[in-house]
Design a protein around this motif. Structure first.
Motif, PDB file in Angstrom:
ATOM      1  N   ARG A  27       0.813  -1.213   0.000  1.00  0.00           N
ATOM      2  CA  ARG A  27       0.000   0.000   0.000  1.00  0.00           C
ATOM      3  C   ARG A  27       0.848   1.265   0.000  1.00  0.00           C
ATOM      4  O   ARG A  27       0.469   2.283  -0.579  1.00  0.00           O
ATOM      5  CB  ARG A  27      -0.941  -0.016   1.206  1.00  0.00           C
ATOM      6  N   GLY A  28       2.002   1.241   0.633  1.00  0.00           N
ATOM      7  CA  GLY A  28       2.835   2.433   0.706  1.00  0.00           C
ATOM      8  C   GLY A  28       3.529   2.792  -0.591  1.00  0.00           C
ATOM      9  O   GLY A  28       4.134   3.872  -0.694  1.00  0.00           O
ATOM     10  N   ARG A  54     -11.207  10.052  -0.268  1.00  0.00           N
ATOM     11  CA  ARG A  54     -11.436  10.208  -1.705  1.00  0.00           C
ATOM     12  C   ARG A  54     -12.817   9.674  -2.079  1.00  0.00           C
ATOM     13  O   ARG A  54     -13.281   8.680  -1.527  1.00  0.00           O
ATOM     14  CB  ARG A  54     -10.363   9.454  -2.502  1.00  0.00           C
ATOM     15  N   SER A  74      -6.482   9.431  -7.415  1.00  0.00           N
ATOM     16  CA  SER A  74      -6.858   8.713  -6.196  1.00  0.00           C
ATOM     17  C   SER A  74      -6.209   7.341  -6.169  1.00  0.00           C
ATOM     18  O   SER A  74      -6.009   6.707  -7.218  1.00  0.00           O
ATOM     19  CB  SER A  74      -8.375   8.548  -6.107  1.00  0.00           C
ATOM     20  N   GLN A  75      -5.909   6.879  -4.954  1.00  0.00           N
ATOM     21  CA  GLN A  75      -5.303   5.567  -4.772  1.00  0.00           C
ATOM     22  C   GLN A  75      -6.381   4.503  -4.607  1.00  0.00           C
ATOM     23  O   GLN A  75      -7.316   4.651  -3.827  1.00  0.00           O
ATOM     24  CB  GLN A  75      -4.404   5.572  -3.542  1.00  0.00           C
ATOM     25  N   MET A 126       3.574   9.148  -5.782  1.00  0.00           N
ATOM     26  CA  MET A 126       2.653  10.273  -5.934  1.00  0.00           C
ATOM     27  C   MET A 126       3.284  11.575  -5.474  1.00  0.00           C
ATOM     28  O   MET A 126       3.058  12.643  -6.061  1.00  0.00           O
ATOM     29  CB  MET A 126       1.372   9.994  -5.147  1.00  0.00           C
ATOM     30  N   ASP A 127       4.100  11.509  -4.434  1.00  0.00           N
ATOM     31  CA  ASP A 127       4.788  12.710  -3.965  1.00  0.00           C
ATOM     32  C   ASP A 127       5.658  13.297  -5.072  1.00  0.00           C
ATOM     33  O   ASP A 127       5.665  14.525  -5.288  1.00  0.00           O
ATOM     34  CB  ASP A 127       5.641  12.395  -2.737  1.00  0.00           C
ATOM     35  N   SER A 148       3.262  14.554  -8.078  1.00  0.00           N
ATOM     36  CA  SER A 148       2.495  15.761  -7.772  1.00  0.00           C
ATOM     37  C   SER A 148       3.388  16.985  -7.638  1.00  0.00           C
ATOM     38  O   SER A 148       2.943  18.111  -7.881  1.00  0.00           O
ATOM     39  CB  SER A 148       1.669  15.550  -6.495  1.00  0.00           C
ATOM     40  N   PHE A 198       2.277   3.609  -3.426  1.00  0.00           N
ATOM     41  CA  PHE A 198       1.616   4.705  -4.135  1.00  0.00           C
ATOM     42  C   PHE A 198       2.114   6.057  -3.640  1.00  0.00           C
ATOM     43  O   PHE A 198       2.402   6.957  -4.436  1.00  0.00           O
ATOM     44  CB  PHE A 198       0.098   4.592  -3.950  1.00  0.00           C
ATOM     45  N   ALA A 199       2.214   6.220  -2.331  1.00  0.00           N
ATOM     46  CA  ALA A 199       2.483   7.534  -1.753  1.00  0.00           C
ATOM     47  C   ALA A 199       3.818   8.108  -2.211  1.00  0.00           C
ATOM     48  O   ALA A 199       3.900   9.296  -2.567  1.00  0.00           O
ATOM     49  CB  ALA A 199       2.440   7.445  -0.227  1.00  0.00           C
ATOM     50  N   ALA A 200       4.860   7.288  -2.204  1.00  0.00           N
ATOM     51  CA  ALA A 200       6.184   7.795  -2.580  1.00  0.00           C
ATOM     52  C   ALA A 200       6.193   8.267  -4.034  1.00  0.00           C
ATOM     53  O   ALA A 200       6.737   9.336  -4.347  1.00  0.00           O
ATOM     54  CB  ALA A 200       7.232   6.705  -2.367  1.00  0.00           C
ATOM     55  N   ALA A 233      -8.608   5.073  -1.243  1.00  0.00           N
ATOM     56  CA  ALA A 233      -7.940   5.485  -0.009  1.00  0.00           C
ATOM     57  C   ALA A 233      -8.803   6.522   0.716  1.00  0.00           C
ATOM     58  O   ALA A 233      -9.599   7.238   0.102  1.00  0.00           O
ATOM     59  CB  ALA A 233      -6.563   6.053  -0.322  1.00  0.00           C
TER      60      ALA A 233
END
Length: 537
Positions: free
Chosen positions: A190-191, A236, A212-213, A197-198, A201, A193-195, A233
Protein backbone atom coordinates in the motif's frame (compact mmCIF):
# COMPACT_ATOMS: atom_id res chain seq x y z
CA UNK A 1 21.35 -43.74 -13.04
CA UNK A 2 21.47 -39.93 -12.88
CA UNK A 3 23.90 -38.44 -10.40
CA UNK A 4 23.75 -35.11 -8.64
CA UNK A 5 26.57 -33.99 -10.91
CA UNK A 6 24.43 -34.79 -13.98
CA UNK A 7 21.37 -32.78 -12.99
CA UNK A 8 23.47 -29.88 -11.76
CA UNK A 9 25.22 -29.86 -15.13
CA UNK A 10 21.83 -29.76 -16.85
CA UNK A 11 20.74 -26.89 -14.63
CA UNK A 12 23.94 -24.98 -15.39
CA UNK A 13 23.45 -25.64 -19.10
CA UNK A 14 19.88 -24.32 -18.84
CA UNK A 15 21.06 -21.08 -17.30
CA UNK A 16 23.77 -20.72 -19.94
CA UNK A 17 21.24 -21.25 -22.73
CA UNK A 18 18.94 -18.71 -21.09
CA UNK A 19 21.74 -16.14 -21.02
CA UNK A 20 22.46 -16.88 -24.70
CA UNK A 21 18.83 -16.17 -25.69
CA UNK A 22 18.08 -19.82 -26.52
CA UNK A 23 14.85 -20.01 -24.60
CA UNK A 24 13.57 -23.32 -25.98
CA UNK A 25 16.85 -25.11 -25.27
CA UNK A 26 17.05 -23.55 -21.80
CA UNK A 27 13.55 -24.80 -20.99
CA UNK A 28 14.31 -28.32 -22.23
CA UNK A 29 17.50 -28.62 -20.18
CA UNK A 30 15.91 -27.21 -17.04
CA UNK A 31 12.95 -29.56 -17.42
CA UNK A 32 15.34 -32.51 -17.73
CA UNK A 33 17.24 -31.35 -14.64
CA UNK A 34 14.00 -31.10 -12.64
CA UNK A 35 12.97 -34.63 -13.68
CA UNK A 36 16.15 -36.23 -12.39
CA UNK A 37 17.02 -34.00 -9.43
CA UNK A 38 16.77 -35.41 -5.91
CA UNK A 39 13.44 -34.16 -4.47
CA UNK A 40 14.90 -34.31 -0.97
CA UNK A 41 17.84 -32.10 -1.89
CA UNK A 42 18.12 -28.49 -0.71
CA UNK A 43 18.09 -27.07 -4.27
CA UNK A 44 15.09 -29.00 -5.56
CA UNK A 45 12.62 -26.11 -5.26
CA UNK A 46 14.97 -23.81 -7.16
CA UNK A 47 15.47 -26.13 -10.13
CA UNK A 48 11.75 -26.97 -10.36
CA UNK A 49 10.89 -23.27 -10.31
CA UNK A 50 13.59 -22.50 -12.90
CA UNK A 51 12.24 -25.21 -15.20
CA UNK A 52 8.64 -24.06 -14.80
CA UNK A 53 9.54 -20.41 -15.36
CA UNK A 54 11.46 -21.18 -18.54
CA UNK A 55 8.72 -23.47 -19.83
CA UNK A 56 6.12 -20.80 -19.15
CA UNK A 57 8.23 -18.17 -20.89
CA UNK A 58 8.61 -20.53 -23.84
CA UNK A 59 4.85 -20.75 -24.18
CA UNK A 60 4.49 -24.22 -22.62
CA UNK A 61 2.38 -23.49 -19.59
CA UNK A 62 0.98 -27.04 -19.48
CA UNK A 63 4.47 -28.49 -19.14
CA UNK A 64 5.25 -25.94 -16.41
CA UNK A 65 2.15 -27.07 -14.50
CA UNK A 66 3.27 -30.71 -14.81
CA UNK A 67 6.76 -29.97 -13.46
CA UNK A 68 5.45 -28.04 -10.44
CA UNK A 69 2.65 -30.49 -9.71
CA UNK A 70 5.17 -33.30 -9.54
CA UNK A 71 7.53 -31.22 -7.42
CA UNK A 72 4.73 -30.28 -5.01
CA UNK A 73 3.99 -33.97 -4.38
CA UNK A 74 7.47 -34.31 -2.95
CA UNK A 75 7.59 -30.91 -1.24
CA UNK A 76 4.13 -30.46 0.22
CA UNK A 77 5.22 -27.66 2.55
CA UNK A 78 6.83 -25.42 -0.07
CA UNK A 79 5.00 -22.11 -0.42
CA UNK A 80 7.30 -21.09 -3.28
CA UNK A 81 6.32 -24.13 -5.35
CA UNK A 82 2.62 -23.45 -4.79
CA UNK A 83 2.97 -19.80 -5.73
CA UNK A 84 4.76 -20.67 -8.96
CA UNK A 85 2.23 -23.40 -9.64
CA UNK A 86 -0.39 -20.67 -9.46
CA UNK A 87 1.52 -18.63 -12.05
CA UNK A 88 1.77 -21.66 -14.35
CA UNK A 89 -1.94 -22.48 -13.96
CA UNK A 90 -2.83 -18.88 -14.67
CA UNK A 91 -0.69 -18.94 -17.81
CA UNK A 92 -2.57 -22.09 -18.82
CA UNK A 93 -5.86 -20.16 -18.38
CA UNK A 94 -6.91 -22.36 -15.46
CA UNK A 95 -7.92 -19.43 -13.28
CA UNK A 96 -9.83 -21.18 -10.47
CA UNK A 97 -7.01 -23.67 -9.97
CA UNK A 98 -4.48 -20.81 -10.02
CA UNK A 99 -6.33 -19.04 -7.21
CA UNK A 100 -6.39 -22.25 -5.17
CA UNK A 101 -2.61 -22.64 -5.60
CA UNK A 102 -1.97 -19.04 -4.52
CA UNK A 103 -4.11 -19.64 -1.44
CA UNK A 104 -2.19 -22.81 -0.60
CA UNK A 105 1.00 -20.74 -0.83
CA UNK A 106 -0.49 -18.20 1.56
CA UNK A 107 -1.54 -20.97 3.94
CA UNK A 108 1.99 -22.37 3.99
CA UNK A 109 3.60 -18.94 4.35
CA UNK A 110 1.12 -16.35 5.68
CA UNK A 111 3.71 -13.56 5.44
CA UNK A 112 4.55 -14.16 1.76
CA UNK A 113 3.81 -10.85 -0.03
CA UNK A 114 3.72 -12.47 -3.47
CA UNK A 115 1.09 -15.01 -2.41
CA UNK A 116 -1.08 -12.26 -0.92
CA UNK A 117 -0.65 -10.10 -4.03
CA UNK A 118 -1.56 -12.95 -6.35
CA UNK A 119 -4.64 -13.86 -4.32
CA UNK A 120 -5.84 -10.26 -4.18
CA UNK A 121 -5.42 -9.53 -7.88
CA UNK A 122 -6.79 -12.91 -8.95
CA UNK A 123 -9.99 -12.07 -7.06
CA UNK A 124 -10.14 -8.71 -8.81
CA UNK A 125 -9.57 -10.10 -12.28
CA UNK A 126 -11.99 -13.03 -11.78
CA UNK A 127 -14.23 -12.04 -8.87
CA UNK A 128 -16.24 -14.77 -7.16
CA UNK A 129 -18.69 -12.12 -5.93
CA UNK A 130 -18.54 -9.03 -8.16
CA UNK A 131 -21.20 -7.21 -6.16
CA UNK A 132 -19.21 -7.41 -2.95
CA UNK A 133 -15.92 -6.75 -4.73
CA UNK A 134 -17.04 -3.41 -6.19
CA UNK A 135 -19.65 -2.31 -3.67
CA UNK A 136 -17.71 0.86 -2.85
CA UNK A 137 -18.11 1.96 -6.47
CA UNK A 138 -21.86 1.44 -6.68
CA UNK A 139 -23.12 2.56 -3.29
CA UNK A 140 -23.58 6.31 -3.37
CA UNK A 141 -20.98 6.89 -6.09
CA UNK A 142 -20.87 10.38 -7.59
CA UNK A 143 -22.04 10.07 -11.20
CA UNK A 144 -19.84 12.84 -12.48
CA UNK A 145 -19.26 11.74 -16.09
CA UNK A 146 -16.12 12.64 -18.00
CA UNK A 147 -13.02 10.49 -18.57
CA UNK A 148 -11.66 8.02 -16.03
CA UNK A 149 -8.15 6.58 -16.12
CA UNK A 150 -7.55 3.23 -14.40
CA UNK A 151 -4.14 1.67 -13.85
CA UNK A 152 -2.25 -0.73 -11.60
CA UNK A 153 1.12 1.10 -11.80
CA UNK A 154 0.66 4.88 -12.12
CA UNK A 155 2.38 7.07 -10.94
CA UNK A 156 5.24 4.57 -11.13
CA UNK A 157 6.68 3.25 -14.42
CA UNK A 158 7.61 4.77 -17.72
CA UNK A 159 7.61 8.33 -18.98
CA UNK A 160 5.22 7.58 -21.82
CA UNK A 161 2.52 6.43 -19.38
CA UNK A 162 3.08 9.41 -17.09
CA UNK A 163 2.88 11.78 -20.06
CA UNK A 164 -0.45 10.35 -21.18
CA UNK A 165 -1.99 10.59 -17.72
CA UNK A 166 -0.79 14.14 -17.24
CA UNK A 167 -2.06 15.23 -20.67
CA UNK A 168 -5.52 13.70 -20.21
CA UNK A 169 -5.85 15.18 -16.73
CA UNK A 170 -4.86 18.60 -18.08
CA UNK A 171 -7.11 18.56 -21.14
CA UNK A 172 -10.14 17.17 -19.30
CA UNK A 173 -10.61 19.04 -15.98
CA UNK A 174 -13.32 16.55 -14.94
CA UNK A 175 -10.99 13.59 -15.63
CA UNK A 176 -10.06 11.39 -12.67
CA UNK A 177 -7.27 8.81 -12.36
CA UNK A 178 -7.47 5.73 -10.12
CA UNK A 179 -4.48 3.50 -9.52
CA UNK A 180 -2.95 0.99 -7.11
CA UNK A 181 0.49 2.55 -7.58
CA UNK A 182 2.14 -0.86 -7.61
CA UNK A 183 5.87 -0.97 -8.36
CA UNK A 184 7.05 -2.86 -11.43
CA UNK A 185 8.27 -6.42 -10.68
CA UNK A 186 7.42 -6.13 -6.98
CA UNK A 187 4.55 -7.48 -4.88
CA UNK A 188 1.86 -4.97 -4.02
CA UNK A 189 2.37 -2.76 -0.99
CA UNK A 190 0.00 0.00 0.00
CA UNK A 191 2.84 2.43 0.71
CA UNK A 192 4.16 2.20 -2.85
CA UNK A 193 1.62 4.70 -4.13
CA UNK A 194 2.48 7.53 -1.75
CA UNK A 195 6.18 7.79 -2.58
CA UNK A 196 5.56 7.86 -6.32
CA UNK A 197 2.65 10.27 -5.93
CA UNK A 198 4.79 12.71 -3.97
CA UNK A 199 7.27 12.90 -6.83
CA UNK A 200 4.60 13.12 -9.54
CA UNK A 201 2.49 15.76 -7.77
CA UNK A 202 5.58 17.91 -7.22
CA UNK A 203 6.03 18.01 -11.00
CA UNK A 204 2.31 18.41 -11.78
CA UNK A 205 0.68 20.03 -8.73
CA UNK A 206 -2.35 21.28 -10.67
CA UNK A 207 -3.47 17.72 -11.41
CA UNK A 208 -2.67 16.13 -8.02
CA UNK A 209 -6.26 16.48 -6.78
CA UNK A 210 -7.53 14.45 -9.74
CA UNK A 211 -5.62 11.29 -8.73
CA UNK A 212 -6.86 8.71 -6.20
CA UNK A 213 -5.30 5.57 -4.77
CA UNK A 214 -7.07 2.23 -5.18
CA UNK A 215 -6.76 -0.20 -2.26
CA UNK A 216 -7.44 -3.96 -2.56
CA UNK A 217 -8.61 -5.23 0.83
CA UNK A 218 -9.10 -8.97 1.28
CA UNK A 219 -12.15 -10.06 3.27
CA UNK A 220 -10.08 -12.60 5.23
CA UNK A 221 -6.52 -13.87 5.50
CA UNK A 222 -5.17 -14.62 1.98
CA UNK A 223 -5.50 -18.39 2.46
CA UNK A 224 -9.25 -18.09 3.11
CA UNK A 225 -10.16 -14.94 1.17
CA UNK A 226 -13.11 -15.09 -1.22
CA UNK A 227 -13.47 -11.39 -1.99
CA UNK A 228 -11.10 -8.51 -2.64
CA UNK A 229 -13.06 -5.44 -1.58
CA UNK A 230 -11.82 -2.69 -3.86
CA UNK A 231 -12.03 0.79 -2.37
CA UNK A 232 -10.45 4.20 -2.51
CA UNK A 233 -7.94 5.48 -0.01
CA UNK A 234 -9.47 7.44 2.86
CA UNK A 235 -10.83 10.86 1.99
CA UNK A 236 -11.44 10.21 -1.70
CA UNK A 237 -14.74 9.91 -3.56
CA UNK A 238 -15.44 7.93 -6.70
CA UNK A 239 -16.58 9.99 -9.68
CA UNK A 240 -18.11 7.45 -12.02
CA UNK A 241 -16.85 8.35 -15.49
CA UNK A 242 -18.86 8.30 -18.67
CA UNK A 243 -15.88 6.60 -20.32
CA UNK A 244 -12.90 4.74 -18.83
CA UNK A 245 -9.50 4.27 -20.44
CA UNK A 246 -6.63 1.87 -19.76
CA UNK A 247 -3.08 1.79 -21.04
CA UNK A 248 -1.93 -1.82 -21.63
CA UNK A 249 -3.88 -5.01 -22.16
CA UNK A 250 -3.32 -6.25 -18.61
CA UNK A 251 -5.10 -3.22 -17.18
CA UNK A 252 -8.06 -3.53 -19.52
CA UNK A 253 -8.51 -7.12 -18.32
CA UNK A 254 -7.90 -6.27 -14.66
CA UNK A 255 -10.56 -3.54 -14.59
CA UNK A 256 -13.06 -5.13 -17.00
CA UNK A 257 -15.11 -6.72 -14.15
CA UNK A 258 -15.39 -3.30 -12.47
CA UNK A 259 -16.68 -1.70 -15.66
CA UNK A 260 -19.22 -4.45 -16.19
CA UNK A 261 -20.46 -4.37 -12.60
CA UNK A 262 -20.69 -0.59 -12.28
CA UNK A 263 -21.80 0.09 -15.86
CA UNK A 264 -18.88 2.02 -17.41
CA UNK A 265 -18.00 1.94 -21.10
CA UNK A 266 -14.25 1.59 -21.66
CA UNK A 267 -11.44 1.96 -24.15
CA UNK A 268 -7.81 0.94 -23.94
CA UNK A 269 -4.48 1.33 -25.70
CA UNK A 270 -2.92 -1.92 -26.89
CA UNK A 271 0.80 -1.21 -26.71
CA UNK A 272 3.54 -3.82 -27.14
CA UNK A 273 4.26 -5.25 -23.69
CA UNK A 274 1.95 -4.75 -20.77
CA UNK A 275 0.64 -8.31 -20.98
CA UNK A 276 0.24 -8.32 -24.77
CA UNK A 277 2.12 -11.11 -26.54
CA UNK A 278 1.68 -12.63 -29.96
CA UNK A 279 0.30 -16.17 -30.22
CA UNK A 280 0.27 -16.60 -26.44
CA UNK A 281 -2.66 -18.49 -24.91
CA UNK A 282 -2.91 -16.39 -21.74
CA UNK A 283 -2.55 -13.05 -23.55
CA UNK A 284 -5.14 -14.14 -26.11
CA UNK A 285 -7.49 -15.30 -23.37
CA UNK A 286 -7.35 -11.94 -21.63
CA UNK A 287 -7.85 -10.00 -24.86
CA UNK A 288 -10.71 -12.25 -25.92
CA UNK A 289 -12.53 -11.48 -22.68
CA UNK A 290 -11.89 -7.75 -23.10
CA UNK A 291 -13.10 -7.59 -26.69
CA UNK A 292 -16.19 -9.68 -25.82
CA UNK A 293 -17.22 -7.34 -23.02
CA UNK A 294 -20.48 -5.46 -23.63
CA UNK A 295 -18.76 -2.38 -22.23
CA UNK A 296 -15.84 -2.40 -24.69
CA UNK A 297 -15.98 0.58 -27.05
CA UNK A 298 -12.63 1.29 -28.72
CA UNK A 299 -9.01 0.15 -28.81
CA UNK A 300 -6.10 2.38 -29.80
CA UNK A 301 -3.32 0.45 -31.52
CA UNK A 302 0.12 1.82 -32.21
CA UNK A 303 1.27 -0.43 -35.07
CA UNK A 304 -0.29 -2.01 -38.13
CA UNK A 305 0.97 -5.38 -36.89
CA UNK A 306 -1.18 -5.06 -33.76
CA UNK A 307 -4.22 -3.91 -35.74
CA UNK A 308 -3.97 -6.87 -38.11
CA UNK A 309 -3.48 -9.30 -35.22
CA UNK A 310 -6.63 -8.31 -33.38
CA UNK A 311 -8.62 -8.12 -36.62
CA UNK A 312 -7.80 -11.70 -37.57
CA UNK A 313 -7.43 -13.30 -34.13
CA UNK A 314 -10.49 -11.77 -32.42
CA UNK A 315 -12.57 -10.36 -35.25
CA UNK A 316 -12.46 -6.81 -33.86
CA UNK A 317 -14.25 -4.61 -36.44
CA UNK A 318 -12.47 -1.61 -37.93
CA UNK A 319 -14.92 0.85 -36.39
CA UNK A 320 -13.69 -0.24 -32.94
CA UNK A 321 -9.98 0.21 -33.83
CA UNK A 322 -8.09 3.51 -33.99
CA UNK A 323 -4.53 3.36 -35.34
CA UNK A 324 -2.26 6.10 -33.99
CA UNK A 325 1.28 5.05 -35.01
CA UNK A 326 4.01 5.51 -32.44
CA UNK A 327 4.36 5.93 -28.72
CA UNK A 328 4.44 8.77 -26.21
CA UNK A 329 7.47 10.52 -24.77
CA UNK A 330 7.78 13.34 -22.26
CA UNK A 331 8.91 15.91 -24.82
CA UNK A 332 8.13 18.97 -22.70
CA UNK A 333 10.08 17.61 -19.73
CA UNK A 334 13.03 16.64 -21.92
CA UNK A 335 13.20 20.05 -23.56
CA UNK A 336 13.00 21.78 -20.17
CA UNK A 337 16.00 19.87 -18.81
CA UNK A 338 18.22 19.32 -21.84
CA UNK A 339 21.62 21.01 -22.05
CA UNK A 340 23.53 22.34 -25.10
CA UNK A 341 25.08 19.56 -27.16
CA UNK A 342 28.79 18.89 -26.55
CA UNK A 343 30.80 17.63 -29.51
CA UNK A 344 33.95 15.55 -29.80
CA UNK A 345 37.04 17.63 -30.55
CA UNK A 346 35.27 20.89 -29.70
CA UNK A 347 33.60 20.63 -26.28
CA UNK A 348 34.99 17.29 -25.12
CA UNK A 349 37.82 14.91 -25.90
CA UNK A 350 35.85 11.66 -25.72
CA UNK A 351 33.44 9.82 -28.00
CA UNK A 352 30.50 8.61 -25.95
CA UNK A 353 27.90 5.93 -26.74
CA UNK A 354 25.22 4.78 -24.36
CA UNK A 355 22.77 1.98 -23.70
CA UNK A 356 19.81 1.98 -21.34
CA UNK A 357 16.42 0.70 -20.33
CA UNK A 358 14.70 -1.63 -17.89
CA UNK A 359 16.13 -5.16 -17.72
CA UNK A 360 13.53 -7.93 -17.77
CA UNK A 361 15.85 -10.89 -18.47
CA UNK A 362 18.89 -12.09 -16.46
CA UNK A 363 21.49 -10.57 -18.78
CA UNK A 364 19.34 -8.01 -20.56
CA UNK A 365 19.09 -9.97 -23.80
CA UNK A 366 15.65 -8.51 -24.51
CA UNK A 367 17.19 -5.03 -24.82
CA UNK A 368 20.43 -6.34 -26.36
CA UNK A 369 22.70 -5.46 -23.46
CA UNK A 370 24.86 -8.50 -24.20
CA UNK A 371 25.40 -7.29 -27.77
CA UNK A 372 26.26 -3.79 -26.61
CA UNK A 373 28.93 -5.12 -24.23
CA UNK A 374 30.31 -7.51 -26.86
CA UNK A 375 30.58 -4.63 -29.36
CA UNK A 376 32.26 -2.47 -26.69
CA UNK A 377 34.99 -5.09 -26.25
CA UNK A 378 35.59 -5.09 -30.00
CA UNK A 379 35.79 -1.29 -30.21
CA UNK A 380 37.83 -0.43 -27.13
CA UNK A 381 41.27 -0.90 -28.71
CA UNK A 382 40.27 0.73 -32.00
CA UNK A 383 39.09 3.93 -30.28
CA UNK A 384 41.04 4.80 -27.09
CA UNK A 385 38.92 7.94 -26.71
CA UNK A 386 35.66 5.97 -26.73
CA UNK A 387 33.59 5.72 -23.53
CA UNK A 388 30.60 3.48 -22.83
CA UNK A 389 27.66 4.51 -20.65
CA UNK A 390 24.86 2.36 -19.22
CA UNK A 391 21.74 3.57 -17.39
CA UNK A 392 18.89 1.51 -16.00
CA UNK A 393 18.96 -1.51 -13.68
CA UNK A 394 22.26 -2.83 -15.05
CA UNK A 395 25.34 -3.40 -12.88
CA UNK A 396 28.95 -4.37 -13.62
CA UNK A 397 28.40 -7.94 -12.39
CA UNK A 398 25.70 -8.89 -14.93
CA UNK A 399 28.28 -9.49 -17.67
CA UNK A 400 32.08 -9.39 -17.60
CA UNK A 401 33.14 -5.80 -18.23
CA UNK A 402 36.51 -6.01 -16.49
CA UNK A 403 38.50 -5.44 -19.68
CA UNK A 404 36.65 -2.15 -20.25
CA UNK A 405 38.01 -0.81 -16.96
CA UNK A 406 37.20 2.83 -16.26
CA UNK A 407 35.92 3.33 -19.78
CA UNK A 408 32.48 2.02 -18.89
CA UNK A 409 30.17 3.85 -16.48
CA UNK A 410 26.95 2.66 -14.82
CA UNK A 411 24.39 5.19 -13.61
CA UNK A 412 21.46 3.08 -12.37
CA UNK A 413 17.84 4.01 -12.88
CA UNK A 414 17.40 7.72 -13.57
CA UNK A 415 14.42 10.03 -14.19
CA UNK A 416 13.78 11.67 -17.55
CA UNK A 417 14.89 15.05 -16.19
CA UNK A 418 18.37 13.62 -15.44
CA UNK A 419 18.56 11.78 -18.75
CA UNK A 420 17.73 14.94 -20.71
CA UNK A 421 20.94 16.53 -19.44
CA UNK A 422 22.92 13.29 -19.72
CA UNK A 423 22.21 13.01 -23.47
CA UNK A 424 24.03 16.30 -24.12
CA UNK A 425 27.31 14.36 -23.81
CA UNK A 426 26.16 11.27 -25.70
CA UNK A 427 27.15 10.93 -29.35
CA UNK A 428 24.98 7.86 -29.91
CA UNK A 429 22.54 5.49 -28.26
CA UNK A 430 22.53 1.81 -29.20
CA UNK A 431 19.43 -0.38 -29.07
CA UNK A 432 19.98 -3.95 -30.33
CA UNK A 433 16.74 -5.24 -28.79
CA UNK A 434 15.26 -8.63 -29.71
CA UNK A 435 11.76 -10.13 -29.45
CA UNK A 436 10.73 -13.37 -27.69
CA UNK A 437 13.27 -12.98 -24.87
CA UNK A 438 11.07 -12.17 -21.88
CA UNK A 439 8.54 -14.72 -23.09
CA UNK A 440 7.70 -16.17 -26.46
CA UNK A 441 5.58 -13.62 -28.31
CA UNK A 442 6.85 -10.59 -26.37
CA UNK A 443 8.16 -7.69 -28.44
CA UNK A 444 9.07 -4.02 -28.12
CA UNK A 445 7.91 -1.10 -30.18
CA UNK A 446 10.22 0.68 -32.59
CA UNK A 447 12.12 2.63 -31.59
CA UNK A 448 11.83 1.93 -27.88
CA UNK A 449 10.83 4.96 -25.84
CA UNK A 450 14.29 5.42 -24.35
CA UNK A 451 15.77 5.77 -27.83
CA UNK A 452 13.17 8.28 -28.97
CA UNK A 453 13.97 10.42 -25.92
CA UNK A 454 17.71 10.19 -26.58
CA UNK A 455 17.27 11.09 -30.25
CA UNK A 456 15.07 14.08 -29.30
CA UNK A 457 17.99 15.30 -27.17
CA UNK A 458 20.54 15.00 -29.96
CA UNK A 459 22.02 11.49 -29.67
CA UNK A 460 22.38 9.53 -32.92
CA UNK A 461 20.18 6.43 -32.93
CA UNK A 462 21.39 2.91 -33.81
CA UNK A 463 18.57 0.40 -33.49
CA UNK A 464 17.29 -2.99 -34.58
CA UNK A 465 13.80 -3.38 -35.99
CA UNK A 466 13.18 -7.13 -35.70
CA UNK A 467 9.38 -6.89 -36.08
CA UNK A 468 9.53 -4.50 -39.09
CA UNK A 469 7.61 -1.78 -37.27
CA UNK A 470 9.47 1.25 -38.63
CA UNK A 471 7.13 3.73 -40.27
CA UNK A 472 8.98 7.05 -40.01
CA UNK A 473 12.79 6.78 -39.93
CA UNK A 474 15.16 6.41 -42.88
CA UNK A 475 18.28 4.28 -42.53
CA UNK A 476 21.43 6.36 -42.95
CA UNK A 477 19.54 9.65 -42.88
CA UNK A 478 18.04 10.05 -39.41
CA UNK A 479 18.98 6.73 -37.79
CA UNK A 480 21.08 3.63 -38.55
CA UNK A 481 19.56 0.16 -38.84
CA UNK A 482 21.59 -2.52 -37.04
CA UNK A 483 21.10 -6.24 -36.57
CA UNK A 484 21.50 -8.55 -33.61
CA UNK A 485 25.13 -9.53 -34.25
CA UNK A 486 27.97 -8.17 -32.13
CA UNK A 487 30.62 -8.19 -34.86
CA UNK A 488 28.39 -6.41 -37.39
CA UNK A 489 27.22 -3.96 -34.73
CA UNK A 490 30.83 -3.09 -33.87
CA UNK A 491 31.72 -2.65 -37.54
CA UNK A 492 28.71 -0.41 -38.09
CA UNK A 493 29.55 1.79 -35.12
CA UNK A 494 33.18 1.98 -36.20
CA UNK A 495 32.18 3.29 -39.63
CA UNK A 496 30.33 6.19 -38.03
CA UNK A 497 32.72 6.90 -35.14
CA UNK A 498 35.50 7.58 -37.65
CA UNK A 499 33.29 10.34 -39.15
CA UNK A 500 32.10 12.50 -36.24
CA UNK A 501 30.71 15.20 -38.54
CA UNK A 502 28.52 12.65 -40.32
CA UNK A 503 27.48 11.24 -36.94
CA UNK A 504 26.36 14.68 -35.75
CA UNK A 505 24.48 15.32 -39.00
CA UNK A 506 22.71 11.98 -38.48
CA UNK A 507 21.85 13.01 -34.92
CA UNK A 508 20.49 16.40 -36.01
CA UNK A 509 18.24 14.80 -38.61
CA UNK A 510 17.11 12.22 -36.07
CA UNK A 511 16.20 14.91 -33.56
CA UNK A 512 14.09 16.70 -36.17
CA UNK A 513 12.25 13.54 -37.21
CA UNK A 514 11.61 12.20 -33.72
CA UNK A 515 10.22 15.50 -32.50
CA UNK A 516 7.94 15.76 -35.52
CA UNK A 517 6.66 12.16 -35.30
CA UNK A 518 6.78 11.38 -31.57
CA UNK A 519 6.38 14.83 -30.08
CA UNK A 520 3.49 15.69 -27.79
CA UNK A 521 1.43 17.46 -30.44
CA UNK A 522 1.78 14.62 -32.95
CA UNK A 523 1.02 11.84 -30.48
CA UNK A 524 -1.28 13.30 -27.83
CA UNK A 525 -3.25 15.56 -30.15
CA UNK A 526 -5.05 12.67 -31.94
CA UNK A 527 -5.67 10.89 -28.63
CA UNK A 528 -7.24 13.92 -26.99
CA UNK A 529 -9.35 14.53 -30.09
CA UNK A 530 -10.55 10.91 -30.05
CA UNK A 531 -11.72 11.12 -26.43
CA UNK A 532 -13.46 14.41 -27.08
CA UNK A 533 -15.42 12.75 -29.87
CA UNK A 534 -16.25 9.70 -27.76
CA UNK A 535 -17.42 11.97 -24.92
CA UNK A 536 -19.47 14.09 -27.31
CA UNK A 537 -17.45 17.26 -26.76
Amino acid sequence: MTTEQDWRALAAAARTAQAECRLELAAERAEAAARCADPTGPDYDDIAILAATLLRQDGRAGAAVAVLTQAARHRQHSAALQNHLGLALRAACRHDEALAAFQRAARLDPDNPWAETNVAFSLLRDPIDAGATFAAFTDGADHAGGLGLFCDRFPHTYGFLLQQFQTYLRHFPDCRAYSFGRKVLEPYGRGQFAAAMDAWSAAFPAQAGQVSQLVPALDAAPAQARVTRLRLAKGRDFHRPALAHNIFAMNADLFRPLYEQVGIDFTFTLNPGGGFRLDDAYSDDRLRRVFASPRFQRVIVTYGLTRDYIRHRFGVPDDRITLIPGTIVVENLLMAHRRPKRRFGIDKMTLDICFGGVRYTPTGTDKGYDLFIAAAHRLKDRFPQLRFHVFGDYTPDILDVGALGERIHFYGLQPQSWLAGFYADMDAIVSPNRPHQITRGAFDGFPVTTCIEAAMCGAALFATDPMKLNFALTDGLDYVAIDADAARLAACLESWLTRPDALYALAAAGEQTTRAVWGEAAQMGPRVALFKRLLGR
